[in-house]
Design an enzyme around this catalytic site. Sequence first.
Site, PDB file in Angstrom:
ATOM      1  N   PRO A  73       0.814  -1.222   0.000  1.00 55.71           N
ATOM      2  CA  PRO A  73       0.000   0.000   0.000  1.00 55.71           C
ATOM      3  C   PRO A  73       0.845   1.268   0.000  1.00 55.71           C
ATOM      4  O   PRO A  73       0.833   2.056   0.945  1.00 55.71           O
ATOM      5  CB  PRO A  73      -0.826  -0.138   1.287  1.00 55.71           C
ATOM      6  CG  PRO A  73       0.031  -0.955   2.204  1.00 55.71           C
ATOM      7  CD  PRO A  73       0.802  -1.898   1.317  1.00 55.71           C
ATOM      8  N   VAL A  76       0.169   4.336  -4.993  1.00 53.08           N
ATOM      9  CA  VAL A  76      -0.914   3.818  -5.835  1.00 53.08           C
ATOM     10  C   VAL A  76      -1.882   2.980  -5.009  1.00 53.08           C
ATOM     11  O   VAL A  76      -3.109   3.094  -5.144  1.00 53.08           O
ATOM     12  CB  VAL A  76      -0.345   3.004  -7.014  1.00 53.08           C
ATOM     13  CG1 VAL A  76      -1.461   2.271  -7.757  1.00 53.08           C
ATOM     14  CG2 VAL A  76       0.401   3.923  -7.980  1.00 53.08           C
ATOM     15  N   LYS A 290       2.992   4.153 -22.014  1.00 58.63           N
ATOM     16  CA  LYS A 290       3.325   4.648 -20.673  1.00 58.63           C
ATOM     17  C   LYS A 290       4.793   4.393 -20.353  1.00 58.63           C
ATOM     18  O   LYS A 290       5.444   5.197 -19.675  1.00 58.63           O
ATOM     19  CB  LYS A 290       2.429   3.970 -19.634  1.00 58.63           C
ATOM     20  CG  LYS A 290       2.674   4.435 -18.199  1.00 58.63           C
ATOM     21  CD  LYS A 290       2.278   5.883 -17.989  1.00 58.63           C
ATOM     22  CE  LYS A 290       2.602   6.378 -16.588  1.00 58.63           C
ATOM     23  NZ  LYS A 290       1.885   5.636 -15.527  1.00 58.63           N
TER      24      LYS A 290
END
EC number: 1.2.7.-
Length: 462
Positions: A73, A76, A290
């Site tokens: 965690p 993002v 990306k």
Amino acid sequence: MPSPEHPSWLSTLLADTRPPPKLFAWSPANLDSPTAVKPDRADRGDFDPGKYPVDAPITTASEPVKRIYIVGPGNVGRLYASYMSRQRDALPITLVVHRKELLSQWVTSEGVVLADRGGKVTKNKQFDVEWWTESRPRYGPVREVADGEKLHNVFISTKADAGLGEADRLRRYLGRCSSVVFAQNGVSKLWAPYGPLYVASRYHADDAPSFSACVVNHGISAAGLFYSIHTSPSDAFIGPIFKGSAAPAHGQNKRRRLDDDFFTTYISSTPFLDTKHVSSGQLWIIQLEKLVLNAAINPLTTLLRCKTGQLFASYDSHDALTRVLDQLLWQASAVIQALINHDANIDMLTSYAETVHRLVPGSDDYGRNFANIRRKLTVRFSQPILKAKLYAFGLNIREHRSSMLQDAEAGRKTEIRDVNGWIVDMAEYLGLDLDVGIHRGLIELIEECVVLDKEELARRLL
């Protein structure tokens, strides 16, 4: 150079032939100092180790089949945890941290804190938090991950180099009912031909999980423990990489299809994040685009110690930084164009052609139209078009400090090998004597931890 049959990451994983480990799910209840933790639910009671039978499945999960596990965690993971928890009839979420001390730090924290660029701050501590380890806890309830059953909804948002290794460690708890989503920089290692080789070597043919990827364009910066700032709202894309090939039991076909799609559909319905559901072929193209953006923005902002927008302050072709960007893009363009025209990727191109352009397999004009789509994709990855997309994207997140810059400033390992390193490795794999000198140079400079101005950067790279 890695061979097509045995890339180094695959060889490393498959060299470990031990059974997948049994993992214990530690919670704050398992900390050495029980007085430091107060139960937040009546059913947890005191944390006296003598009160719990060994290996009793004391679960914190309501509706375990629907529970979401966010592994890693970071920025993002916190972004998606925060917004997924705001859904109507939100599913329960467990944050899986990577260090024991984060359990105690969670107890004393304000939970997941997300601030927007307008200054609005949202705090949420309605998550379970676990640390998954082979070490058996000495205090509190002794639980195995998922109570020894299968995980259903897993969102892996670790650093790119750790993602597949983490999923591999969890394979004892993954199966045909599992949907695993990777939300990381770089191009997924699970695309054909490597992904099917990996899955076939790790899972029975009728028990493979589904693997998907989420490409996140939002700019997020860390502001403290469990605290992120959503600096640059944007969008995201999610789609399948490898669909589990299980043959469902008689009468369960419909249910199987619904289960396959449930988690990615749920993620795409998350409010405010504009996460679009796309096909496998579309996702592959989006990941490649990306990658080019990250290969430019991440290392350059890190070496120059600047916000993203400062990379695009000049359009002057004689400017030192513009010259670096131009050459970087020419080299990335050549590699990806060669990849698009290589038959190793025929499955992804076929998916793209059939879902985006509605080509019908076996039709009279299929071959001609397929070749035309390949030509259009080659143009899409030409240097001028990539440059236009890079400048538009970079200016949209101009205030963002790249993830690589944040890692470098914090003294953490960067993802340079999964971004620019992917371009270098792919050039070697294609075997066409493609020039990737700029990308090799960026890897060396990042790993040397140097800080430069743009003139010195150009002198070192060009």
